[in-house]
Design an enzyme around this catalytic site. Sequence first.
Site: not given
Length: 324
Positions: A64, A129
């Site tokens: 992110y 992820h």
Amino acid sequence: MAAPPPASLELRPLGGTGLKVSCVGFGASPLGRVFGPVSEDEAVASVREAFRLGINFFDTSPYYGGTLSEKMLGMALKASGVPRDQYFVSTKCGRYKEGFDFSAERVTRSIDESLERLQLDYVDILQCHDIEFGSLDQIINETIPALLKLKETGKIRFIGITGLPLGIFTYVLDRVPPGSVDVVLSYCHFSINDNALEDLLPYLKSKGVGIISASPLAMGLLTESGPPEWHPAPPELKSACRDAAAFCQKKGKNISKLAMQYSLTNKDISSMLVGMNCVKQVEENVAAAMELASSGMDQETLSEVEAILKPVKNLTWPSGIQQS
Ligand code: NAD
């Protein structure tokens, strides 16, 4: 006599982990400025307000904002002064600005980098992820065994997997030794427009994993301001959500509040991660949860919004590589 309103945000057990996480979790991807600018002061104030209102679960990833989210979250957690045993942090491995790498070597290095950015000694959950972008067999045979070794070092307490297509969870959970995966994180599959996760809940419960769901606002689709430029939804889904938001606005209702409340109704989902980048959003989302607990939700508006979204119900988008 009616039950008294709850005094604080509900905590729910997370599978077999022993953790009791707040039903509203703090999604920190916006702190990586993926939904627009956020100042350090705003990040600190948002995290402080989250603690004040009973949120004890924070989720981030090195991906992110190209590590920015982890740095901002780490700084804000430290500034809050809240003792480390009072909250839970999950971060991720295998997905980076540079691309995907689920090798044992990379994920083992990854946790040290994350801990440094987060200014923490350990994370509660480390999740692979978006595993649909890697080989699921590598996740099973190499990545999860590497994370099990990390568990022994005390750098992580629990192991999770995340991604969009729901089939990835059954593929992995059917093949790993029982107890090796503690948590799954699904996103964009438990919101008003898409509740496909519901059908998988009995299976996930039978496997004993903790269930986290993310993106109750469908990554911005179910907000008045709409989704960011990069949102991957097909045009007909974006358009229907825009219509639903406009309908609510005209009726004097807030679609984000409705969406937040809808996503909190299933208690098999331990925490609903919502991305937040300012104090106002933290307050609104926690207030939505508190109001749901004390007075239920606005069924009339929900039915009307569901009718608008019916033509695009459970419409999703492709994610990941073809698995062999
Ligand atoms: P979301 O559905 O939570 O929407 C976030 C957007 O809604 C942001 O623009 C935010 O500023 C805005 N918002 C939040 N509260 C609002 C309110 N009350 N009113 C109006 N707008 C509001 O989507 P998300 O942030 O992508 O998902 C939540 C979190 O879940 C992420 O931050 C991340 O931590 C996690 N997540 C993980 C994965 C994964 O592991 N693959 C995928 C998606 C999300």
